[in-house]
Enzyme design. Structure first.
Site, PDB file in Angstrom:
ATOM      1  N   GLU A 167       0.757  -1.333  -0.113  1.00 35.75           N
ATOM      2  CA  GLU A 167      -0.014   0.030  -0.161  1.00 35.75           C
ATOM      3  C   GLU A 167       0.825   1.347  -0.031  1.00 35.75           C
ATOM      4  O   GLU A 167       0.677   2.340   0.688  1.00 35.75           O
ATOM      5  CB  GLU A 167      -0.908   0.064   1.244  1.00 35.75           C
ATOM      6  CG  GLU A 167      -1.929  -1.205   0.958  1.00 35.75           C
ATOM      7  CD  GLU A 167      -2.969  -1.019   2.483  1.00 35.75           C
ATOM      8  OE1 GLU A 167      -2.832  -0.206   3.092  1.00 35.75           O
ATOM      9  OE2 GLU A 167      -3.612  -2.179   2.439  1.00 35.75           O
ATOM     10  N   GLU A 275      -6.220 -11.069  -0.090  1.00 42.77           N
ATOM     11  CA  GLU A 275      -7.003 -10.784   1.164  1.00 42.77           C
ATOM     12  C   GLU A 275      -8.354 -10.783   0.707  1.00 42.77           C
ATOM     13  O   GLU A 275      -9.043  -9.805   1.285  1.00 42.77           O
ATOM     14  CB  GLU A 275      -6.556  -9.319   1.531  1.00 42.77           C
ATOM     15  CG  GLU A 275      -5.085  -9.139   1.828  1.00 42.77           C
ATOM     16  CD  GLU A 275      -4.659  -7.820   2.617  1.00 42.77           C
ATOM     17  OE1 GLU A 275      -5.487  -7.094   3.066  1.00 42.77           O
ATOM     18  OE2 GLU A 275      -3.257  -7.477   2.536  1.00 42.77           O
TER      19      GLU A 275
END
Length: 364
Positions: A167, A275
């Site tokens: 991220e 995820e």
């Protein structure tokens, strides 16, 4: 007669008072009891060309037999939901806590699972002591280098793959301003590339990934990821794969998913759906009641993404990983809606949901 009138009035007052009290009570909605899903097939037995993983917590594995049995019975790859992040390991410049990581790695070995390390570099996981030290770029990188070498080196040959960085991009492809590396380095991507090198030196056989969310929907982020990978490849920096977290919902456009996923696959790298979960309470309503219609939509979502993934070239398949096992302890239940979210393949009692069947159907 007068006594009777007084008695009626008293009863009326009591009834009004009781009604007000009942009206003031919160409305409790009991979710409908849905028929159980019966199937003897296991997903991990059909995912022969890639791993089927889940993110887990040490405390749940140790304390709940149903959690433990479901995980080792249904999955063949382990990710740590949070215990392999920097702030849970790096107590001080020279102090590391490997207790839970050791446990998870040993657990995986005992149950014939591979381990995916998540994650070495993430803006939310720098420890407070490290942030407060206010290091300049040289000292900052020196400390991070030692950390990566120490952690990856300790689990060389045991943790087969790592999210080196997680991220660092906004959806438009710019760097996240809250990242510790933004503003610290004139060339933040260059720093990230060196971290990939440090990890590769510590374990030359480990597969190294960059991981992010909203990738198939955000063209700017996707382009930034692909451009970073191209830059690394051209510079001889080892990067083996890209992770797309896949936190989506039953209302997410399948057309957009299909298009963005095809673009991601065009990178030629390993692809990790890292995820996965699928929200059914799409409006975040505090009064939402799970229902068979939404659960079928969730099943269709899983079927579609599995079909997409299963169709990519074999040399780009890595793993599909759900972010959790059971709806009971999904991270989404900490997001403000109490028990009003049901995003995974197993329900609160570890029963297989329609989503599990959808996943199986996508493999066929």
């Amino acid at each position: 007669m007068k006594k009777n009138i007084l008695l009626v009035l008293a009863l009326f007052v009591i009834m009004v008072s009781c009604k007000k009290k009942f009206d003031d009570l919160p409305i409790v909605v009991t979710p409908p009891v849905l028929p159980p899903v019966i199937t003897t097939q296991k997903i991990k037995d059909l995912t022969t060309t890639f791993k089927f993983g889940a993110a887990v917590k040490t405390a749940n594995l140790k304390s709940e037999s149903a959690y433990d049995n479901t995980f080792k019975g249904e999955y063949n790859q382990l990710s740590a939901e949070f215990e392999m992040k920097m702030n849970f390991i790096w107590n001080s410049e020279t102090s590391y806590n490997f207790t839970n990581v050791d446990y998870l790695v040993n657990y995986a070995q005992q149950n014939n699972m591979t381990v995916h390390g998540h994650t070495l570099l993430w803006y939310q996981s720098f420890p407070d002591w490290f942030k407060n030290a206010n290091y300049d770029s040289v000292a900052f990188e020196s400390k991070v280098k030692v950390y990566i070498e120490t952690v990856v080196g300790r689990y060389k040959g045991k943790i087969k793959s790592w999210d080196v960085a997680n991220e660092i991009f906004n959806d438009d492809g710019t760097m996240r301003i809250e990242s510790q590396i933004q503003g610290k380095f004139k060339d933040p991507i260059g720093f990230v590339g060196r971290c990939f090198k440090y990890a590769a030196i510590a374990d030359p056989d480990a597969k190294l990934f960059y991981n992010d969310y909203n990738v198939v929907l955000a063209a700017g982020k996707r382009t930034a990821m692909k451009n970073m990978a191209i830059r690394f490849k051209n510079a001889g920096i080892p990067i083996h794969g890209l992770g797309e977290q896949f936190h989506y919902r039953i209302s997410t456009s399948q057309t957009q998913i299909n298009s963005g996923f095809a673009d991601l696959v065009s990178s030629g790298l390993l692809i990790h759906l890292s995820e996965i979960d699928c929200k059914v309470n799409t409006t975040n309503s505090p009064t939402y009641v799970v229902n068979s219609t939404d659960l079928q939509k969730q099943s269709d979502f899983f079927k579609n993404i599995v079909k997409l993934y299963n169709a990519i070239p074999g040399n780009q398949k890595f793993a599909m990983t759900t972010w959790g096992i059971t709806d009971k302890n999904t991270w989404l239940r900490d997001s403000g809606n109490g028990n009003k979210e049901y995003p995974l393949l197993f329900d609160e009692n570890y029963g297989k949901k329609p989503a599990y069947v959808g996943f199986l159907d996508g493999l066929k």
